[in-house]
Design a protein around this motif. Structure first.
Motif, mmCIF file in Angstrom:
data_model
loop_
_atom_site.group_PDB
_atom_site.id
_atom_site.type_symbol
_atom_site.label_atom_id
_atom_site.label_comp_id
_atom_site.label_asym_id
_atom_site.label_seq_id
_atom_site.Cartn_x
_atom_site.Cartn_y
_atom_site.Cartn_z
ATOM 1 N N GLN A 159 -5.417 2.657 0.755
ATOM 2 C CA GLN A 159 -6.024 1.582 1.546
ATOM 3 C C GLN A 159 -7.548 1.648 1.469
ATOM 4 O O GLN A 159 -8.211 0.628 1.289
ATOM 5 C CB GLN A 159 -5.571 1.656 3.004
ATOM 6 C CG GLN A 159 -6.029 0.471 3.841
ATOM 7 C CD GLN A 159 -5.419 -0.835 3.369
ATOM 8 O OE1 GLN A 159 -4.204 -0.987 3.382
ATOM 9 N NE2 GLN A 159 -6.253 -1.775 2.945
ATOM 10 N N ARG B 288 -1.367 7.256 1.808
ATOM 11 C CA ARG B 288 -1.454 5.818 2.070
ATOM 12 C C ARG B 288 -2.881 5.431 2.448
ATOM 13 O O ARG B 288 -3.418 4.428 1.983
ATOM 14 C CB ARG B 288 -0.494 5.433 3.197
ATOM 15 C CG ARG B 288 -0.505 3.971 3.530
ATOM 16 C CD ARG B 288 0.297 3.678 4.804
ATOM 17 N NE ARG B 288 0.344 2.269 5.109
ATOM 18 C CZ ARG B 288 -0.659 1.545 5.586
ATOM 19 N NH1 ARG B 288 -1.825 2.110 5.823
ATOM 20 N NH2 ARG B 288 -0.526 0.263 5.831
ATOM 21 N N VAL C 93 0.832 -1.206 0.000
ATOM 22 C CA VAL C 93 0.000 0.000 0.000
ATOM 23 C C VAL C 93 0.868 1.259 0.000
ATOM 24 O O VAL C 93 0.595 2.205 -0.737
ATOM 25 C CB VAL C 93 -0.959 -0.013 1.217
ATOM 26 C CG1 VAL C 93 -1.718 1.299 1.323
ATOM 27 C CG2 VAL C 93 -1.933 -1.175 1.104
ATOM 28 N N LEU C 94 1.928 1.271 0.794
ATOM 29 C CA LEU C 94 2.795 2.444 0.880
ATOM 30 C C LEU C 94 3.437 2.763 -0.463
ATOM 31 O O LEU C 94 3.458 3.915 -0.902
ATOM 32 C CB LEU C 94 3.861 2.236 1.958
ATOM 33 C CG LEU C 94 4.738 3.443 2.263
ATOM 34 C CD1 LEU C 94 3.885 4.615 2.736
ATOM 35 C CD2 LEU C 94 5.770 3.080 3.327
ATOM 36 N N GLU C 95 3.957 1.745 -1.139
ATOM 37 C CA GLU C 95 4.588 1.963 -2.449
ATOM 38 C C GLU C 95 3.549 2.385 -3.484
ATOM 39 O O GLU C 95 3.827 3.235 -4.341
ATOM 40 C CB GLU C 95 5.340 0.715 -2.910
ATOM 41 C CG GLU C 95 6.079 0.882 -4.218
ATOM 42 C CD GLU C 95 7.121 1.999 -4.235
ATOM 43 O OE1 GLU C 95 7.451 2.479 -5.347
ATOM 44 O OE2 GLU C 95 7.606 2.414 -3.161
ATOM 45 N N CYS C 96 2.356 1.830 -3.411
ATOM 46 C CA CYS C 96 1.285 2.261 -4.323
ATOM 47 C C CYS C 96 0.981 3.742 -4.113
ATOM 48 O O CYS C 96 0.842 4.496 -5.078
ATOM 49 C CB CYS C 96 0.014 1.434 -4.101
ATOM 50 S SG CYS C 96 0.073 -0.247 -4.732
ATOM 51 N N SER C 97 0.889 4.142 -2.853
ATOM 52 C CA SER C 97 0.578 5.545 -2.566
ATOM 53 C C SER C 97 1.681 6.455 -3.094
ATOM 54 O O SER C 97 1.409 7.520 -3.645
ATOM 55 C CB SER C 97 0.352 5.763 -1.071
ATOM 56 O OG SER C 97 1.556 5.625 -0.355
ATOM 57 N N ARG C 98 2.935 6.025 -2.956
ATOM 58 C CA ARG C 98 4.058 6.822 -3.457
ATOM 59 C C ARG C 98 3.986 6.962 -4.976
ATOM 60 O O ARG C 98 4.103 8.058 -5.521
ATOM 61 C CB ARG C 98 5.378 6.175 -3.046
ATOM 62 C CG ARG C 98 6.604 7.044 -3.357
ATOM 63 C CD ARG C 98 7.908 6.335 -3.106
ATOM 64 N NE ARG C 98 8.178 5.243 -4.032
ATOM 65 C CZ ARG C 98 8.455 5.386 -5.338
ATOM 66 N NH1 ARG C 98 8.489 6.582 -5.876
ATOM 67 N NH2 ARG C 98 8.694 4.343 -6.089
#
Length: 161
Positions: A38, A34, A23-28
């Motif tokens: 999610q 984040r 999720v963190l990398e997707c948000s970046r």
């Protein structure tokens, strides 16, 4: 609401290309918080749009070199029972209820022509299957895909949540 917006489409495309992303990398990569990613993933899962992250498995590489499609004509009102029995045949990959001449469209795989005959015999032996017509797939010029629909949705303006 059944449609997806531009951010949903971008998220689904990203996950299609790189299903192991967190999720963190997707948000970046998407340039959003984040929590937004999610929440979007949770909503897409609840709506049934996102149904998990299975690996892409090449059945031919596993030895199932033949794919065949069978159109089944079944006894009226027995779709559920027939589908349950077909599900017990390991080589049956998917079954669709259809309109037209047949009632069910079955995709199955086999290791050889002789193995395909065995699978077809199992399908024909299912109670309430009245008639079948089977075709062997020679090639797959267009495999199952959703990317063009996601690309189209990505180009649409965002809709309010």
């Amino acid at each position: 609401m059944s449609e997806i917006d531009e951010l949903d489409a971008r998220l689904l495309l990203l996950l299609s290309d790189e299903p192991r992303l967190g999720v963190l990398e997707c948000s970046r990569q998407l340039g959003v918080a984040r929590g937004t990613v999610q929440a979007r993933m949770d909503r897409l899962e609840r709506r049934g749009v996102l149904r998990g992250f299975p690996p892409a498995v090449d059945l031919a590489a596993m030895g199932y070199v033949l794919t065949a499609f069978a159109v089944l004509e079944i006894a009226q009102g027995r779709r559920v029972e027939v589908a349950e029995r077909l599900e017990a045949i390991d080589e049956v990959c998917e079954v669709h209820a259809t309109t037209g001449q047949g009632d069910l469209l079955v995709r199955m795989v086999a290791r050889s022509n002789a193995d395909l005959q065995r699978v077809i015999d199992e399908v024909v032996d299912v109670r309430w299957v009245e008639r079948t017509s089977t075709s062997i797939a020679l090639t797959t010029p267009i495999p199952y895909r959703v990317r063009p629909l996601l690309e189209r949705a990505k180009g649409q303006p965002e809709t309010p949540e």
